[in-house]
Design an enzyme around this catalytic site. Structure first.
Site, PDB file in Angstrom:
ATOM      1  N   ASP A 160       2.589  23.924   4.361  1.00 30.08           N
ATOM      2  CA  ASP A 160       3.122  23.112   3.255  1.00 30.08           C
ATOM      3  C   ASP A 160       2.869  23.813   1.917  1.00 30.08           C
ATOM      4  OD1 ASP A 160       0.432  22.891   2.961  1.00 30.08           O
ATOM      5  OD2 ASP A 160       0.309  20.756   3.485  1.00 30.08           O
ATOM      6  N   ASP A 183       0.637  23.248  -0.410  1.00 23.98           N
ATOM      7  CA  ASP A 183      -0.769  23.575  -0.638  1.00 23.98           C
ATOM      8  C   ASP A 183      -1.162  24.835   0.120  1.00 23.98           C
ATOM      9  OD1 ASP A 183      -1.522  21.787  -2.467  1.00 23.98           O
ATOM     10  OD2 ASP A 183      -2.476  20.367  -1.078  1.00 23.98           O
TER      11      ASP A 183
END
Ligand code: 28G
Length: 649
Positions: free
Chosen positions: A507, A509
């Site tokens: 993702d 992050d």
């Protein structure tokens, strides 16, 4: 010239061209992409010389379909009369006689005759065909060659009011392994030439059909390089993505027949980027002009620092400290330039040193006096650099000798080591988050795979000093685990692992963490990257399950396309698809099977293309503005299948 003398001269020409075709590397460096692109430079340099002589202000470069290159200028046109000594038309002398290029004895500084400086005849010899068109004396004149051998005389064509020289050539596939031009590579040199020759407009177009897959964008390439500000524009261009501390400082002068110009601009980063040229040739290995500049710059800055009272220590601020965050362009023009060094890109003339020293000293001191605010900002930065450097030296020593308190605690319980002592076979997995770290610990191959979980995000090291970096626990644990030092002390041969694998979620992050870690490796452990030891693990995005005769079949998918293809194949009702939101959702055996097991996993090796290690891009990557950095990473950090031959280099 008598008939027999003429024949003899012709034979010599043919022998010369034959020598070029037999050992092309001797003349253009290589028969790879570099050599191929060198052909374009060689021709363009002749046009730039015409501009330097003051007779041309526009150069047009076109990559035509079939990778034919066309270069045209609006200069005087090569003289079309008979050459007095050779007894053949002058253009034919230029295009068939070896080493005729550049050293015409026309006077003035020349670009051609520089780096390889082999001249147009070498390009001709290495082209399947080449065609010149000269507009001069009211007419168009043309001549065609095949592999360097004239196919026609210099034919007088239609009347024209145009003036100039045009060359079209097709590199010989018998010589070059690959004859496809990169418009970016050509653009880089043309842009450089435009910066160094203000007033000269260079247009570059790519007329080849756009690739079907959209990789070439939707617009045909057409750019004009035109920089009235010259070296000042160049410095601003190099600082483009960074925060500059002041407008470019420009000074020019002449000493002993050597013309010198400088552009200086500091940014708030830490990289030194002194770029120098002599007669439009990029002196990559530096040389006397750079030395002269640096010596004077360090001396003047120290004098002013003491005068301002910002520096009182007995020893001077070092040149390196004074050049942190400095973008400088040095451009000299001189006759009889001598190029030395491994790649013949080091200026050897000592007179260039004194000229550069003198002009820098005079002008820089005056500038500082007139701009005390800029002077103070630059000097404050250098003082900080000096302090950071000595703090870093201490911290580094502590890390090396293991005396630092943090060192002991940082690795306690964090790193799960592997049992093999053969470093090259071992892998370090840097894992996002403690829970995934736990799964990885249980699922791994205990002999060869070590696990280092990271809590949260690693420090952003793009701007951090070495001392700051070493005071960060997460980073310190990485340094300790790898065990090969950091920064200028880093010693690849001491690394505890053959591979360092970043394992983060798929993702945003996770992407950010990958980016921060790559930035860290880039700034402080670059040999790991250049040696191809950094990898990105590829956990699957989906798991699909179906029941087949009371047993459950599990298949993983790494992309949406893969999942769709799988669902198409299965087409059954009892399919359950799970989208992994994070590594934590995988149990140890799944993690092993999909991501850790060398037999079944996919690792992406991170390679940084050598060509794009140019300072500008480095600083973009490290700079404070995040947009350009993202752009840089997607463009230049290539993620490729592990082991794919194209990425081995
Ligand atoms: C388009 C592709 C690359 C060039 C010129 C202009 C002259 C020239 C070039 O002369 C021969 C031998 C010594 C004088 C010089 C024209 C003087 C007067 C030129 C180019 C002549 C070379 N009028 N433009 N060569 N010298 N452009 N563009 O190659 O006696 S090459």
């Amino acid at each position: 010239m008598s008939q027999s003398a003429y024949n003899e001269a012709q034979i010599k020409v043919l022998e010369g061209l034959e020598a070029v075709r037999l050992r092309p590397g001797m003349y253009i460096g290589s028969t790879g992409p570099r050599g191929l692109h060198h052909l374009v430079s060689e021709i363009v340099d002749n046009a730039v010389d015409e501009a330097l002589a003051g007779f041309c202000d526009a150069i047009d470069v076109v990559v035509e379909p079939g990778d034919v290159v066309r270069v045209a200028d609006n200069g005087r046109g090569i003289p079309v009369g008979m050459h007095p000594d050779a007894g053949i038309p002058t253009p034919q002398v230029v295009y068939t006689k070896l080493h005729a290029g550049g050293k015409f004895g026309d006077g003035g500084y020349k670009v051609s005759g520089g780096l390889h400086g082999v001249g147009a005849s070498v390009v001709n010899a290495l082209s399947e065909w080449l065609e010149i068109e000269i507009w001069r004396d009211g007419f168009a004149w043309t001549q065609r060659y095949a592999r360097g051998v004239p196919q026609t005389g210099l034919d007088k064509g239609e009347a024209t009011r145009k003036r100039g020289t045009q060359v079209r050539f097709k590199p010989d596939p018998e010589i070059f392994a690959k004859t496809t031009f990169s418009v970016e590579v050509i653009a880089k040199r043309l842009r450089e030439l435009a910066f160094l020759n203000p007033g000269l407009k260079i247009r570059l177009r790519d007329m080849r059909p756009l690739p079907e897959d959209g990789s070439g964008g939707s617009e045909p390439y057409d750019t004009t390089f035109d920089y009235p500000g010259g070296v000042a524009d160049f410095a601003e261009y190099l600082n483009d993505e960074l925060d500059a501390l002041h407008p470019p400082i420009v000074f020019t002068g002449e000493s002993n027949g050597i013309e010198v110009e400088f552009a200086l601009q500091y940014n708030d980063g830490y990289t030194e980027a002194v770029t120098s040229f002599c007669n439009c040739i990029h002196t990559m290995e530096g040389g006397q002009h750079e030395t002269g500049f640096k010596v004077a710059h360090t001396r003047v800055m120290n004098e002013y620092a003491r005068k301002l009272g910002v520096w009182k220590k007995k020893e001077n601020l070092s040149g390196a400290d004074l050049r942190e965050g400095l973008v400088a362009i040095i451009n000299v023009r001189m006759t009889n330039a001598e190029f030395e060094g491994q790649t013949k890109t080091k200026l050897g003339n000592v007179e260039a040193r004194s000229a550069c020293e003198e002009i820098t000293a005079d002008h820089l001191a005056a500038y500082l006096e007139e701009h005390p605010d800029v002077a103070r900002a630059i000097l404050d930065k250098a003082v900080k650099a000096s302090q950071a450097r000595s703090a870093a030296a201490k911290a580094r020593k502590a890390v090396r000798t293991g005396k630092s308190q943090k060192v002991k605690t940082s690795l306690d319980g964090k790193l799960t080591r592997c049992s093999s002592r053969k470093a090259e076979d071992n892998e370090l997995f840097i894992v996002e988050g403690d829970s995934a770290g736990g799964s990885a610990k249980q699922g791994r191959d205990r002999i060869h795979q070590a696990i280092l979980p990271l809590k949260g995000k690693p420090l952003n090291t793009e701007k951090a000093t070495l001392a700051k970096v070493l005071s960060n626990k997460e980073i310190l644990s990485i340094v300790q685990a790898i065990g090969a030092g950091i920064g200028s002390d880093f010693d690849l041969s001491e690394a505890n692992y053959g591979r360092v694998v970043i394992l983060a979620d798929a993702d945003d992050d996770g992407a950010h963490i990958r980016c921060l870690l790559l930035t860290f490796f880039y700034r402080f452990m670059k040999p790991l990257l250049t040696d191809g030891r950094i990898y990105i693990a590829q956990p699957p995005l989906y798991k699909a399950e179906r029941k087949v005769k009371k047993t459950t079949e599990q298949v993983y998918a790494w992309s949406d396309e893969e999942l769709q293809a799988l669902l198409k194949r299965w087409r059954s009702k009892s399919v359950v698809v799970q989208r992994y939101k994070g590594l934590g959702e995988m149990d140890p055996s799944q993690l092993w099977e999909t991501t850790l097991n060398p037999e079944t996993r996919t690792l992406l090796r991170v390679t940084i293309d050598e060509a794009v290690l140019a300072e500008r891009q480095v600083r973009v990557l490290m700079g404070s503005k995040s947009e350009p950095r993202k752009h840089w990473i997607t463009e230049h950090v290539h993620f490729g299948d592990d082991g794919a031959p194209a990425l081995q280099g």
